[in-house]
Motif scaffolding. Structure first.
Motif, PDB file in Angstrom:
ATOM      1  N   GLU A 202      35.277  30.905  41.295  1.00  0.00           N
ATOM      2  CA  GLU A 202      36.272  30.804  42.536  1.00  0.00           C
ATOM      3  C   GLU A 202      35.769  30.040  43.707  1.00  0.00           C
ATOM      4  O   GLU A 202      36.825  29.553  44.496  1.00  0.00           O
ATOM      5  CB  GLU A 202      36.378  32.181  42.910  1.00  0.00           C
ATOM      6  N   TRP A 212      42.468  32.404  43.171  1.00  0.00           N
ATOM      7  CA  TRP A 212      41.656  33.717  42.966  1.00  0.00           C
ATOM      8  C   TRP A 212      42.128  34.540  43.960  1.00  0.00           C
ATOM      9  O   TRP A 212      42.247  35.870  43.825  1.00  0.00           O
ATOM     10  CB  TRP A 212      40.130  33.434  42.939  1.00  0.00           C
ATOM     11  N   PHE A 216      43.696  38.308  43.685  1.00  0.00           N
ATOM     12  CA  PHE A 216      43.118  39.612  44.168  1.00  0.00           C
ATOM     13  C   PHE A 216      43.971  40.285  44.674  1.00  0.00           C
ATOM     14  O   PHE A 216      44.036  41.490  44.726  1.00  0.00           O
ATOM     15  CB  PHE A 216      41.939  38.923  44.928  1.00  0.00           C
ATOM     16  N   ARG A 219      46.699  41.921  42.256  1.00  0.00           N
ATOM     17  CA  ARG A 219      46.108  42.973  41.529  1.00  0.00           C
ATOM     18  C   ARG A 219      45.770  44.245  42.317  1.00  0.00           C
ATOM     19  O   ARG A 219      45.934  45.344  41.952  1.00  0.00           O
ATOM     20  CB  ARG A 219      44.742  42.344  40.665  1.00  0.00           C
ATOM     21  N   TYR A 220      45.168  43.948  43.497  1.00  0.00           N
ATOM     22  CA  TYR A 220      44.734  45.238  44.239  1.00  0.00           C
ATOM     23  C   TYR A 220      45.850  45.784  45.207  1.00  0.00           C
ATOM     24  O   TYR A 220      45.603  46.979  45.437  1.00  0.00           O
ATOM     25  CB  TYR A 220      43.559  44.735  44.953  1.00  0.00           C
ATOM     26  N   THR A 424      42.754  47.439  37.580  1.00  0.00           N
ATOM     27  CA  THR A 424      42.707  46.186  38.560  1.00  0.00           C
ATOM     28  C   THR A 424      42.664  44.898  37.601  1.00  0.00           C
ATOM     29  O   THR A 424      42.386  43.841  38.206  1.00  0.00           O
ATOM     30  CB  THR A 424      41.607  46.523  39.213  1.00  0.00           C
TER      31      THR A 424
END
Length: 496
Positions: A202, A212, A216, A219-220, A424
């Motif tokens: 990344e 990335w 992130f 996803r989170y 995740t």
């Protein structure tokens, strides 16, 4: 402050309303078994992003190599001069940066679990199954000096160097054996924008860093909360529905309702991991008897129960798994054992035989490996489920690790940690093949039948067929295996 609070409430309502509508639409579509194709579109988009990231990483690596070569030239180093008449080597003739697709799988998939560091002589590898003989006479005849029929070369004159091949084989097994690598996460050829890697991809370029970071956040802060809510609703709905089904008195009606409820509830739970499953050869879908499949994680049950209703057999658990077991037992005939009962093979076989003898019972789902393997291989099948005499329905499951590693390393992660990693990840993508039913042949032992079924599953799923017991994950190799290797080596010797 008085002005700020209404503004925050307005922003929250604007953001929350679409989120709730999306949540309700996902649950509704899952409950009726329908899909709009959004998940497959999402997976195809991820593949495009992964491919772009791969090209960017390769470009950065080429630039780095070129910079290093320029630095070497500045320091006075020169490349080796190759004669013009020297033919190119085999390595030089191979194309660079070619996306190999072994066994038909897409780029990024490593069916054998990673690149092997060494190449062994298979003749020197210990095979766990001991040689089966009927009596001492057969044993003596089989291993006589004149007719030794193991297919291995007999040593006429023993020298000290004779044992070097075995020493080499032992050192190779210490460096890289066939067993322990099957209990680690499957390696990827290309980065999938997850941080679960020992490479800092990344930080190679600002483009990858931006991709990335966006991934992130998605996803989170979007997928993870959404999936947790779906999972919570799915578990609650499963508990309520199975409790209600348990009150239905009529057996036939109960089984019919249970099938619909089971597929509906597990379909909702599958949305908690954004599963994209492709079922093949549905004409071979089991209707009764015993269904056996390779085992990667508890998600295997979820994947299969989205398309069919099964009874389950296994050890009683506590916690989250125990909650699901008790809920399922209210509506369908499952077989749960206490830890002490599992060791009683006769009791397990008897209860299994009782279940499959009733044609009205759902097919019982069994994972004969007895432990989770990292979906690169199929390891030894326990013979218990093949001694019942029932028809066997093999099922092959193959996950695509580019979107998320479905393997559960139970010795490293708890169930909650594993679920957190699943929720995740980008998605869980897999293929399921229903294979034609198989029957035990006349004079075929349960071990041979189990190996034949295992071979069919491994071939269909593109998995490596191994003879090793998966319990080597938790215990040492048996003493008789080592003794057999010593015995076989001694039978190869003929000292004059």
């Amino acid at each position: 402050m008085a002005v700020l609070l209404p503004a925050l409430e307005l922003i929250g309502s604007i953001l929350l309303t679409p989120f709730l509508m999306l949540l309700l639409s996902i649950i509704f579509l899952a409950s009726i078994g329908k899909s709009l194709g959004v998940r497959r579109l999402y997976v195809n988009l991820l593949l495009m992003i992964f491919e772009y990231g791969r090209r960017d990483i390769e470009s950065a690596e080429r630039h780095k190599r070129k910079t290093d070569e320029d630095d070497d030239e500045d320091e006075g180093y020169s490349e080796e001069v190759v004669p013009k008449d020297k033919p190119p080597s085999e390595t030089e003739l191979q194309p660079k940066n070619v996306n190999v697709k072994p066994n038909g799988y897409a780029n990024g998939h490593v069916p054998n679990g990673g690149n092997n560091l060494i190449s062994r002589d298979d003749r020197l590898i210990l095979v766990p199954e001991p040689a089966q003989v009927s009596n001492d006479e057969t044993e003596n005849e089989k291993y006589s000096d004149d007719e030794y029929k193991t297919g291995k070369e007999q040593i006429v004159n023993f020298e000290l160097s004779t044992i070097l091949d075995y020493i080499k084989s032992g050192v190779e097994s210490i460096i890289e054996d066939q067993v322990t690598s099957r209990f680690e996460a499957e390696e990827l050829k290309n980065w999938n924008l997850l941080i679960r890697t020992n490479q800092s991809y990344e930080f190679i370029s600002w483009k990858l860093s931006f991709m990335w970071l966006c991934g992130f956040l998605v996803r989170y802060f979007f997928l993870f909360p959404l999936r947790v809510i779906i999972c919570f609703f799915g578990v609650c709905w499963l508990t309520i529905c199975t409790a209600l089904v348990g009150y239905i008195p009529n057996r036939e009606t109960k089984q019919l309702v249970n099938r619909g409820v089971s597929i509906m509830c597990f379909g909702i739970l599958s949305r908690a991991i954004s599963s994209v499953v492709t079922y093949h050869n549905e004409e071979n879908k089991p209707k009764n008897g015993i269904c056996v499949a390779n085992h990667t994680s508890p998600i295997d049950v979820l994947i299969l129960m989205c398309d069919n209703c099964y009874s389950l057999i296994g050890q009683r658990h506590g916690g989250f798994l125990g909650l699901l077991q008790r809920a399922l037992a209210r509506a369908s005939p499952h077989i749960w054992f206490e830890r002490s009962e599992v060791r009683d093979r006769h009791a397990v076989a008897e209860r299994l035989r009782e279940h499959v003898s009733n044609p009205n019972n759902p097919p019982i789902l069994i994972f004969p490996e007895g432990t989770c393997i990292n979906n690169t291989s199929v390891m030894q099948f326990k013979k218990g489920s093949f001694e019942v005499g029932s028809v066997i329905y093999p099922v092959a499951i193959k996950y695509d690790p580019r979107f998320g590693d479905a393997f559960w390393n139970s010795s490293k992660y708890s169930m909650l940690q594993y679920l957190y990693m699943m929720m995740t990840s980008w998605a869980i993508v897999c293929d399921v093949w229903y294979l034609p039913p198989m029957h035990q042949k006349e004079n075929e032992s349960a071990i041979d039948f189990a190996n034949r079924v295992k071979s069919v599953i491994a071939k269909q799923g593109g998995l490596v067929d191994l003879v090793w017991d998966g319990q080597l994950k938790r215990q040492k190799a048996k003493k008789e295996w080592r003794e057999r290797q010593q015995e076989e080596f001694s039978k190869r010797l003929k000292v004059e």
